[in-house]
Design an enzyme around this catalytic site. Structure first.
Site, PDB file in Angstrom:
ATOM      1  N   ARG A 234      -2.410  -3.755  -8.016  1.00  0.00           N
ATOM      2  CA  ARG A 234      -3.374  -3.966  -9.085  1.00  0.00           C
ATOM      3  C   ARG A 234      -3.390  -2.727  -9.966  1.00  0.00           C
ATOM      4  O   ARG A 234      -3.362  -1.593  -9.458  1.00  0.00           O
ATOM      5  CB  ARG A 234      -4.776  -4.242  -8.527  1.00  0.00           C
ATOM      6  CG  ARG A 234      -4.959  -5.628  -7.919  1.00  0.00           C
ATOM      7  CD  ARG A 234      -4.881  -6.712  -8.980  1.00  0.00           C
ATOM      8  NE  ARG A 234      -5.187  -8.043  -8.466  1.00  0.00           N
ATOM      9  CZ  ARG A 234      -4.288  -8.905  -8.023  1.00  0.00           C
ATOM     10  NH1 ARG A 234      -3.005  -8.537  -7.986  1.00  0.00           N
ATOM     11  NH2 ARG A 234      -4.642 -10.103  -7.610  1.00  0.00           N
ATOM     12  N   GLU A 263      -4.477  -5.855 -19.036  1.00  0.00           N
ATOM     13  CA  GLU A 263      -3.366  -6.802 -19.142  1.00  0.00           C
ATOM     14  C   GLU A 263      -3.749  -7.942 -20.081  1.00  0.00           C
ATOM     15  O   GLU A 263      -4.853  -8.480 -19.969  1.00  0.00           O
ATOM     16  CB  GLU A 263      -3.001  -7.348 -17.761  1.00  0.00           C
ATOM     17  CG  GLU A 263      -2.491  -6.277 -16.813  1.00  0.00           C
ATOM     18  CD  GLU A 263      -2.127  -6.810 -15.425  1.00  0.00           C
ATOM     19  OE1 GLU A 263      -2.205  -8.049 -15.219  1.00  0.00           O
ATOM     20  OE2 GLU A 263      -1.753  -5.999 -14.561  1.00  0.00           O
ATOM     21  N   HIS A 282       3.441  -8.412 -15.085  1.00  0.00           N
ATOM     22  CA  HIS A 282       2.762  -8.931 -13.892  1.00  0.00           C
ATOM     23  C   HIS A 282       3.479 -10.182 -13.376  1.00  0.00           C
ATOM     24  O   HIS A 282       2.895 -11.274 -13.300  1.00  0.00           O
ATOM     25  CB  HIS A 282       1.293  -9.238 -14.190  1.00  0.00           C
ATOM     26  CG  HIS A 282       0.437  -9.226 -12.950  1.00  0.00           C
ATOM     27  ND1 HIS A 282      -0.900  -8.894 -12.975  1.00  0.00           N
ATOM     28  CD2 HIS A 282       0.726  -9.506 -11.650  1.00  0.00           C
ATOM     29  CE1 HIS A 282      -1.403  -8.974 -11.748  1.00  0.00           C
ATOM     30  NE2 HIS A 282      -0.429  -9.353 -10.934  1.00  0.00           N
TER      31      HIS A 282
END
Length: 322
Positions: A234, A263, A282
């Site tokens: 994370r 993000e 991601h």
């Protein structure tokens, strides 16, 4: 009375059909927070991902019994609040292990061998003679990999490292990982020792109050100047401003990142201009096969929990004791 399920993420056709065979399914655009909040008020369960489900969104949702997230991480939920309300939270911890570990190792290899940088250099028409030291990378095989958090994914990374690349594996974890120690020669150490000895430092921890910002300026300075930081856990586990400064100053050699504090990564982020950074959007578990398996697993978790037959993949099992 037929159960009602809210789907706040697009689902594969067969997964949607599976849910519709067990309940009425209402699909909601996750960007429409008001519609989602209204739908939850009359729902028995909900399934989705990548949306912050706050306590405020659950006010009045008196029939809601299960939330099923299509992810292994559950930092989008206030677990204590869900437990207080008697709402079961389920997740998908196993089906994405191998594909995410593949992504982690892709970051290790591409960062060490400067794959992205040099591929773009070649595409730019710059390869006109044999390369010299200015374009050399560093070896992966035989080096020391430090894994912060040796759970499912960390263990899969350790297996690839030890058996495939003959790497020495160090790790930190709340509990010893006997399998990794026996099968991969992994050695459990304190974080300070891991940072000082590792050529690659890989974060595989969930985002909690304890792990938020766990890698900051002091930890980066404790790493080797030749070390590479890998983060596919994370984004907020790393102090991004401190990382940017460390990369600019040569405190560490480079970074391979699949996650970020914000993000999508802002277009003005200094990370985007750094040749010693591999930045991915991601993609940890983002393969057709794995994402489908995750959706199916989450759907089965949801129906199993609604039917009171689910015994695994429950984040807050204390709810079952109520």
């Amino acid at each position: 009375m037929q159960k009602k399920i809210v789907a706040y993420k697009a689902l594969p056709a067969d997964v949607l059909s599976y849910l519709e065979a067990h309940a009425e399914v209402v699909t909601i655009d996750p960007k429409d927070a008001d519609a989602l909040r209204a739908a939850l008020k009359s729902a028995n369960g909900a399934i989705g991902a990548s949306v912050q489900i706050t306590p405020q969104m659950l006010e009045g949702a008196t029939n809601l019994k299960v939330l099923s997230t299509i992810s292994v991480g559950y930092d989008n939920f206030d677990v204590a609040d869900l437990t207080r309300r008697g709402i079961i939270l389920t997740h998908t911890p196993d089906v994405l292990t191998e594909s995410t570990a593949d992504t982690v190792f892709a970051l290790i290899l591409s960062s060490a061998r400067r794959v992205v940088e040099l591929a773009e250099w070649v595409k730019g028409g710059n390869w006109k003679a044999s390369i010299g030291e200015a374009h050399f990378g560093v070896d992966v095989q035989g080096k020391t990999l430090g894994i912060v958090g040796l759970g499912r994914i960390g263990g899969a990374v350790a297996r690839r490292a030890a058996l495939g690349f003959r790497m020495n594996v160090l790790y930190t974890n709340r509990h010893p990982n006997a399998q990794a120690e026996q099968e991969y020669g992994a050695k459990r150490v304190e974080l300070d020792e891991l940072l000082a000895q590792s050529d690659f430092v890989c974060l595989q921890v969930p985002l909690t109050d304890e792990t938020r910002g766990m890698i900051g300026a002091a930890q980066l300075k404790a790493m080797k100047k030749s070390a590479i930081l890998i983060n596919a856990s994370r984004g907020p586990t790393v102090d991004e401003a401190a990382l940017i400064e460390a990369l600019q100053d040569g405190t560490i050699l480079g970074a391979g990142l699949d996650v970020f504090e914000q993000e999508p990564l802002p277009t003005d982020s200094p990370l985007l201009a750094m040749k010693n950074v591999v930045a991915l959007p991601h993609i940890g578990s983002a393969t057709h096969e794995t994402r489908h398996a995750m959706s199916r697993n989450a759907a089965e978790n949801l129906i199993g929990a609604l039917d009171a037959t689910l015994t695994n993949n429950i984040v807050n099992p204390d709810v079952l004791k109520r």
